[in-house]
Design a protein around this motif. Structure first.
Motif, PDB file in Angstrom:
ATOM      1  N   GLU A 278       0.854  -1.194   0.000  1.00 29.41           N
ATOM      2  CA  GLU A 278       0.000   0.000   0.000  1.00 29.41           C
ATOM      3  C   GLU A 278       0.888   1.240   0.000  1.00 29.41           C
ATOM      4  OE1 GLU A 278      -3.254   2.210   2.863  1.00 29.41           O
ATOM      5  OE2 GLU A 278      -3.059   0.017   3.005  1.00 29.41           O
ATOM      6  N   LEU A 279       0.677   2.125  -0.968  1.00 28.65           N
ATOM      7  CA  LEU A 279       1.483   3.327  -1.133  1.00 28.65           C
ATOM      8  C   LEU A 279       0.666   4.546  -0.701  1.00 28.65           C
ATOM      9  CD1 LEU A 279       2.860   2.572  -4.720  1.00 28.65           C
ATOM     10  CD2 LEU A 279       3.960   2.018  -2.545  1.00 28.65           C
ATOM     11  N   ILE A 280       1.212   5.321   0.211  1.00 28.17           N
ATOM     12  CA  ILE A 280       0.573   6.581   0.623  1.00 28.17           C
ATOM     13  C   ILE A 280       1.281   7.703  -0.125  1.00 28.17           C
ATOM     14  CG2 ILE A 280      -0.005   8.083   2.561  1.00 28.17           C
ATOM     15  CD1 ILE A 280       0.260   5.606   4.358  1.00 28.17           C
ATOM     16  N   VAL A 281       0.555   8.333  -1.030  1.00 33.25           N
ATOM     17  CA  VAL A 281       1.162   9.317  -1.930  1.00 33.25           C
ATOM     18  C   VAL A 281       0.275  10.555  -2.010  1.00 33.25           C
ATOM     19  CG1 VAL A 281       2.406   7.629  -3.354  1.00 33.25           C
ATOM     20  CG2 VAL A 281       0.020   8.184  -3.894  1.00 33.25           C
ATOM     21  N   SER A 282       0.809  11.616  -2.620  1.00 32.32           N
ATOM     22  CA  SER A 282       0.003  12.810  -2.858  1.00 32.32           C
ATOM     23  C   SER A 282      -0.914  12.555  -4.055  1.00 32.32           C
ATOM     24  CB  SER A 282       0.901  14.010  -3.144  1.00 32.32           C
ATOM     25  OG  SER A 282       1.503  13.882  -4.423  1.00 32.32           O
ATOM     26  N   THR A 283      -1.903  13.418  -4.226  1.00 36.21           N
ATOM     27  CA  THR A 283      -2.816  13.281  -5.361  1.00 36.21           C
ATOM     28  C   THR A 283      -2.049  13.351  -6.678  1.00 36.21           C
ATOM     29  OG1 THR A 283      -4.580  14.307  -4.075  1.00 36.21           O
ATOM     30  CG2 THR A 283      -4.885  14.240  -6.463  1.00 36.21           C
ATOM     31  N   TYR A 284      -1.064  14.221  -6.753  1.00 36.86           N
ATOM     32  CA  TYR A 284      -0.266  14.352  -7.972  1.00 36.86           C
ATOM     33  C   TYR A 284       0.538  13.075  -8.238  1.00 36.86           C
ATOM     34  CZ  TYR A 284      -1.238  19.365  -8.301  1.00 36.86           C
ATOM     35  OH  TYR A 284      -1.856  20.575  -8.437  1.00 36.86           O
ATOM     36  N   GLN A 285       1.164  12.540  -7.195  1.00 40.82           N
ATOM     37  CA  GLN A 285       1.917  11.291  -7.359  1.00 40.82           C
ATOM     38  C   GLN A 285       0.992  10.160  -7.809  1.00 40.82           C
ATOM     39  OE1 GLN A 285       3.512  11.366  -3.316  1.00 40.82           O
ATOM     40  NE2 GLN A 285       5.600  11.333  -4.131  1.00 40.82           N
ATOM     41  N   ALA A 286      -0.201  10.099  -7.197  1.00 52.49           N
ATOM     42  CA  ALA A 286      -1.171   9.065  -7.566  1.00 52.49           C
ATOM     43  C   ALA A 286      -1.582   9.212  -9.023  1.00 52.49           C
ATOM     44  CB  ALA A 286      -2.396   9.147  -6.666  1.00 52.49           C
ATOM     45  N   ALA A 287      -1.775  10.464  -9.485  1.00 52.45           N
ATOM     46  CA  ALA A 287      -2.156  10.701 -10.884  1.00 52.45           C
ATOM     47  C   ALA A 287      -1.085  10.187 -11.840  1.00 52.45           C
ATOM     48  CB  ALA A 287      -2.403  12.193 -11.110  1.00 52.45           C
ATOM     49  N   VAL A 288       0.191  10.382 -11.474  1.00 49.39           N
ATOM     50  CA  VAL A 288       1.294   9.866 -12.307  1.00 49.39           C
ATOM     51  C   VAL A 288       1.265   8.337 -12.339  1.00 49.39           C
ATOM     52  CG1 VAL A 288       3.807   9.659 -12.509  1.00 49.39           C
ATOM     53  CG2 VAL A 288       2.785  11.869 -11.931  1.00 49.39           C
ATOM     54  N   LEU A 289       1.155   7.709 -11.164  1.00 50.48           N
ATOM     55  CA  LEU A 289       1.201   6.240 -11.088  1.00 50.48           C
ATOM     56  C   LEU A 289       0.028   5.590 -11.816  1.00 50.48           C
ATOM     57  CD1 LEU A 289       2.354   5.783  -7.377  1.00 50.48           C
ATOM     58  CD2 LEU A 289       3.723   5.434  -9.445  1.00 50.48           C
ATOM     59  N   LEU A 290      -1.145   6.196 -11.739  1.00 54.21           N
ATOM     60  CA  LEU A 290      -2.332   5.602 -12.373  1.00 54.21           C
ATOM     61  C   LEU A 290      -2.234   5.595 -13.901  1.00 54.21           C
ATOM     62  CD1 LEU A 290      -5.182   7.009 -10.097  1.00 54.21           C
ATOM     63  CD2 LEU A 290      -4.438   4.636 -10.273  1.00 54.21           C
TER      64      LEU A 290
END
Length: 447
Positions: A278-290
């Motif tokens: 489980e990765l806890i990331v910022s919204t921006y980081q999540a947008a990149v990963l998705l």
């Protein structure tokens, strides 16, 4: 050291006592202060603790040895006003005091204190604030740190947060704390709003966003200003936004929601070869990963185009995901810097001993932004003070206008004389004031 009598002190002795106590306070323990501030790894609270200790020491002298005489209180005040407005290793006392408060009030702070000790410390901090001339600078630094504690659930105790606001309000007035009090109230209302949203989802199965969603609705005027980008959200996030908009429109149609994605956090499940993490990331980081759910390999330019981010922010994001401690993405070429010719892939071989990790973003130095915001607010405050004075006086000489302006503003900050002169000239060009034709050093108010 006790005076047998303090009645009838003449002016010469008065000046001698004031100078002597100033010298005592400014020289006492100065060596240890310098050592504390210059030693590597020593945090700001060490310095503030020493100043608090020094203040307690000399306040005891005034109370016990000098019969609590107003003369010595005045001398102590003058000494600490000089001492507490020194800049330490490039940081103002206002910033150091705000940082000290943040460390006391946030979860995981370095000082483990009882509730009684925290209350006592906060009381002493507010007393020190009385000596600081740039109270508006303290307020802005404090507000920034309070925002982070509230929004990221880092506040250790709501009662302590309200307690220090009460103390600050008593010391500096209601206007000083109005925005901060609004922030605390906002969070209470946000919890109620979230409960209503969850009820809405339970009664509207077709409106379910597909993922767990928590939204905090804030009042713009209370909170610090944050950058808002027109981020192209991944499809998974777009549905969330639309569902919440639908819910919010059932409550009110008179407010516009502006989404601050830079403050958001996401918990996403990374399915790696060895195990899921489980990765806890910022919204921006999540947008990149998705983006890598639908693409195996993406170039820097493709990521930038798909998310609509600027260069500086994208470099910061990609560096945190491919070059820092947790390399969730693999980068070609395998260097420690991000360039516009790089390519990125999901690193399926990544593993960690933990099943839940937080992927940090490089910290942003907010000091420059805080100082800029305070300078802008000071320009408005000086303008307002000049107009207020001239509206009541109608005609006033330059020196009197400047001195009255300084007197009105000194409760919050010590205005620069050059800045006042510049604001006077600006108000003249905007037809708020005019110079007297016979005496250029006299101003008239234009209704």
């Amino acid at each position: 050291m006790i005076f047998p009598t303090l009645d009838g002190i003449d002016d010469n002795l008065h000046n001698l006592i004031v100078s002597y106590i100033n010298l005592l306070v400014l020289s006492a323990d100065i060596h240890s202060f310098t050592q504390a501030s210059n030693a590597p790894g020593v945090q700001e609270q060490v310095l503030i603790r020493k100043i608090i200790k020094l203040h307690d020491k000399y306040m005891a002298y005034v109370t016990d040895c000098f019969q609590n005489h107003t003369l010595f209180h005045k001398a102590l005040k003058e000494a600490f006003e000089v001492f507490c407005n020194k800049t330490v290793t490039g940081s103002s006392s206002a910033e150091l005091l705000a940082t000290f408060c943040d460390n006391i009030l946030k979860k995981g702070g370095s000082e483990k204190l009882s509730d009684e000790a925290i209350e006592e410390t906060l009381e002493k901090v507010v007393k020190l604030l009385a000596y600081i001339s740039d109270k508006d600078l303290f307020a802005e630094f404090y507000r920034k740190k309070l925002a982070r504690r509230l929004l990221f659930d880092r506040s250790a105790n709501d009662d302590h947060e309200r307690s220090i606001l009460t103390k600050l309000k008593q010391q500096c007035g209601g206007q000083f704390t109005s925005k901060m009090e609004g922030m605390v109230t906002d969070l209470t209302l946000a919890r109620e709003n979230q409960a209503s949203f969850e009820d809405y989802l339970r009664s509207n199965s077709a409106a379910h966003p597909g993922i767990d969603l928590t939204v905090t609705v804030l009042t713009t005027g209370f909170w610090p200003s944050y950058k808002s980008f027109d981020l192209n959200l991944p499809a998974e996030m777009v549905k969330c936004v639309e569902v919440f908009k639908g819910f919010y429109e059932t409550k009110t149609k008179h407010r516009k929601l502006t989404w601050i994605y830079s403050l958001g956090t996401c918990q996403i499940n990374g399915k790696f070869d060895q195990k899921s993490i489980e990765l806890i990331v910022s919204t921006y980081q999540a947008a990149v990963l998705l983006l890598f759910n639908s693409s195996d390999r993406l170039s820097y330019s493709e990521i930038m185009a798909q998310l609509n981010l600027n260069h500086d922010d994208l470099v910061r994001l990609l560096h945190s995901l491919s070059c820092a401690k947790y390399k969730i993405l693999s980068k070609e070429p395998n260097t420690k810097t991000i360039s516009q010719s790089d390519y990125f892939e999901f690193n399926s071989k990544f593993t960690d001993k933990l099943r839940r990790i937080k992927v940090p973003l490089p910290p942003v130095d907010e000091r420059k932004k805080v100082v800029e915001d305070v300078d802008k607010d000071r320009r408005y405050a000086i303008d307002a003070a000049i107009v207020r004075i001239m509206k009541s006086r109608k005609v006033l000489g330059h020196q009197h206008l400047v001195s009255e302006c300084v007197e009105q503003l000194s409760r919050m900050f010590k205005p620069d004389i050059k800045a006042i002169k510049k604001r006077i000239e600006d108000l003249i060009t905007r037809d708020y004031l005019e110079r007297d034709k016979e005496n250029p050093n006299t101003f008239r108010y234009l209704a």
